[in-house]
Design a protein around this motif. Structure first.
Motif, PDB file in Angstrom:
ATOM      1  N   SER A 283      52.691  25.343  25.007  1.00  0.00           N
ATOM      2  CA  SER A 283      53.598  26.495  24.907  1.00  0.00           C
ATOM      3  C   SER A 283      54.816  26.185  24.034  1.00  0.00           C
ATOM      4  O   SER A 283      55.276  27.041  23.260  1.00  0.00           O
ATOM      5  N   GLN A 286      53.626  26.299  20.462  1.00  0.00           N
ATOM      6  CA  GLN A 286      53.301  27.653  20.045  1.00  0.00           C
ATOM      7  C   GLN A 286      54.560  28.410  19.616  1.00  0.00           C
ATOM      8  O   GLN A 286      54.561  29.120  18.600  1.00  0.00           O
ATOM      9  N   LYS A 287      55.640  28.242  20.357  1.00  0.00           N
ATOM     10  CA  LYS A 287      56.902  28.914  20.016  1.00  0.00           C
ATOM     11  C   LYS A 287      57.440  28.427  18.674  1.00  0.00           C
ATOM     12  O   LYS A 287      57.918  29.214  17.857  1.00  0.00           O
TER      13      LYS A 287
END
Length: 535
Positions: A283, A286-287
């Motif tokens: 995560s 991904q950001k």
């Protein structure tokens, strides 16, 4: 052309006679029990001994494999190199195995340069290329080998059934009339049952009602005794057949179990779960990647990639430690499988039931198999869901269909040359549906199912293309590409892979370099995806 040695396919085409005789024995046994001790007791006995049978094994299943079947199929190397190199000069599988490189360390698997990867790939390529050369020189079983084996088994069959060579020839002749075959078939049945078989009496009994059969058995105790004797003779003959073919059937069972156990290990390693490691990084990465795809400022892109690449390296190092251990287990299992396969084969060769050529290329296959595993060290380290490149789907197959990863691999040209999937000068793109067991191609952007002949042709062309290297007469623009600041490096290797800053790899079908970005096309399961990496 090698002769296929199906020894008794024609021999025991006894038609309904053979099938009815065996089925008849089982039914008769039950009828006799019912007539003497009643149906309920018979049912209880049948349940207790349901796994036992004194009926003869079906002799029509006695067969000797063709030369193409008893020699292991050749393994296909997965390592690719678009350039010339000199194969190893080793002359044995053991020497070649010793020349294969060791797996790189987890640190190198996590991050390494194109130079390091290429040196590693070339070592593997030299070895597996030599293994292929040696395989081509060892063509397996010759026509003479297989003819000698055929004659040997034919003599065994003749002795077993008391047949002459001429009678065998008649039974193996598809065009021989029934008038010639039937007397020989009766002779075979007599051999199995231990005497002449009165088929007419058996057929009359079969046509009776259940009550008529029970009454007939009570009225003709000699009939029951005769049938019991036939059943015993048939059981003894079955045991004799099993002894005759025991070495081969035992070998087949052992090799089957060996392959089954081996497949379980392969499946277990293939399903090894790295998700617990990935959850710690996915995560966050991904950001960062989403931010990169949304801006064009070179300085900000560099800063975001600095942060992302450190996180990515941490993930890759942690995953590589588990992945490397998995590859080591696979290598060990491949070597064990090859050694045990060869040992089992040599036992049957020593007993004279198979020729020496049957051992074939198992050792060389093991060299190629281990080479393929080593080739996965850099290529197949489990990746995260988060992608370090910006992606755009340009084509998608119908649901449950995927592109053939091997058959679609190769280089077409620039991204703009990839105007329509499978179009223009591009090769047909192979797709498959494991769910439906079907194959298809994508040509000029259109999806079309294909038959087995087309599938074989595509596989053949794909093998030739990948051995040759680049396709379409266009040389891939191999080399080193740097970000605008010079901090990040993208390397396009002659293995056909793009390496992003020493870590994530892609195998592009098309590639274009621009001053501010690199673009390429990949096949991702059922999708064709355009990737953009900002420099």
């Amino acid at each position: 052309m090698k002769k296929h040695l199906v020894m008794l396919a024609a021999l025991l085409m006894m038609g309904t006679a053979g099938a009815n005789a065996q089925g008849f024995l089982g039914k008769l046994k039950q009828k006799a029990q019912q007539a003497v001790i009643g149906k309920k007791a018979t049912a209880e006995i049948s349940e207790a001994v349901q796994d036992e049978s004194d009926e003869p094994a079906d002799p029509s299943k006695l067969a000797v494999a063709a030369g193409d079947d008893i020699v292991p199929k050749r393994k296909t190397p997965t390592v690719t190199w678009d350039g010339t190199f000199t194969p190893s000069s080793a002359s044995s599988a053991s020497a070649l195995m010793a020349e294969l490189p060791q797996l790189p360390s987890a640190e190198k698997m996590a991050r390494s340069t194109m130079e390091e990867r290429d040196a590693y790939a070339l070592k593997i390529a030299r070895v597996v290329a030599r293994a292929e050369q040696l395989q081509e020189g060892a063509n397996g079983c010759s026509d003479a080998d297989m003819e000698a084996l055929r004659q040997k088994w034919e003599r065994k069959v003749q002795d077993m059934f008391g047949l002459t060579k001429e009678e065998m020839a008649i039974l193996n002749d598809e065009n021989a009339p029934d008038s010639k075959k039937e007397p020989i078939q009766q002779k075979v049945m007599a051999k199995i049952m231990g005497g002449n078989v009165n088929m007419s009496e058996m057929e009359r009994f079969e046509k009776m009602s259940e009550k008529e059969q029970e009454a007939y058995i009570k009225a003709h105790p000699d009939f029951v005794q005769k049938m019991q004797k036939m059943a015993m003779n048939a059981g003894n003959f079955s045991k004799q057949m099993q002894q005759t073919t025991g070495a081969l059937t035992g070998y087949e069972a052992k090799v089957g179990q060996l392959a089954q156990n081996f497949a379980k290990v392969i499946t277990r390693e293939a399903n090894h779960d790295y998700s617990a490691i990935g959850k710690k990084y996915d995560s966050k990465l991904q950001k960062l990647y989403e931010q990169i795809c949304g801006i064009d400022d070179a300085a900000k892109i560099d800063a975001l990639y600095d942060e992302a690449d450190q996180l990515l390296y941490n993930y890759r190092l942690e995953a590589a430690k588990e992945y490397r251990a998995s590859l080591l287990r696979l290598i060990s299992e491949h070597k064990k499988f090859a050694a045990e396969y060869t040992r089992l084969s040599r036992e049957v060769v020593a007993s004279g039931d198979l020729p020496e050529c049957a051992i074939g290329r198992a050792d060389l296959n093991s060299v190629i198999a281990v080479g393929n595993i080593l080739d996965q060290a850099y290529k197949d380290l489990p990746e995260l869901q988060a992608s370090p490149v910006c992606q755009e789907t340009v084509y998608e197959l119908p649901k449950s269909w995927t592109f053939g990863a091997w058959e679609c691999r190769g280089y077409i040209g620039g991204v703009n040359d990839f105007k329509s999937p499978g179009g223009g000068g591009n090769w047909p793109l192979l797709a498959q549906s494991a769910e439906a067991g079907e194959y298809a191609v994508v040509e000029n952007g259109k999806f079309r199912k294909i038959n087995e002949d087309e599938l074989k042709a595509i596989n053949k062309k794909a093998d030739a293309r990948l051995k040759k290297g680049a396709n379409s007469g266009t040389n891939p623009p191999y080399g080193v590409y740097k970000s605008r600041s010079g901090k990040r490096v993208v390397e396009y290797s002659k293995t056909g892979e793009i390496i992003l800053n020493g870590m994530t790899t892609y195998a592009p079908a098309a590639f274009t370099a621009n001053p501010d970005r690199l673009e390429w096309i990949i096949f991702d399961e059922g999708k064709i995806v355009k990737c953009t990496y900002k420099l």
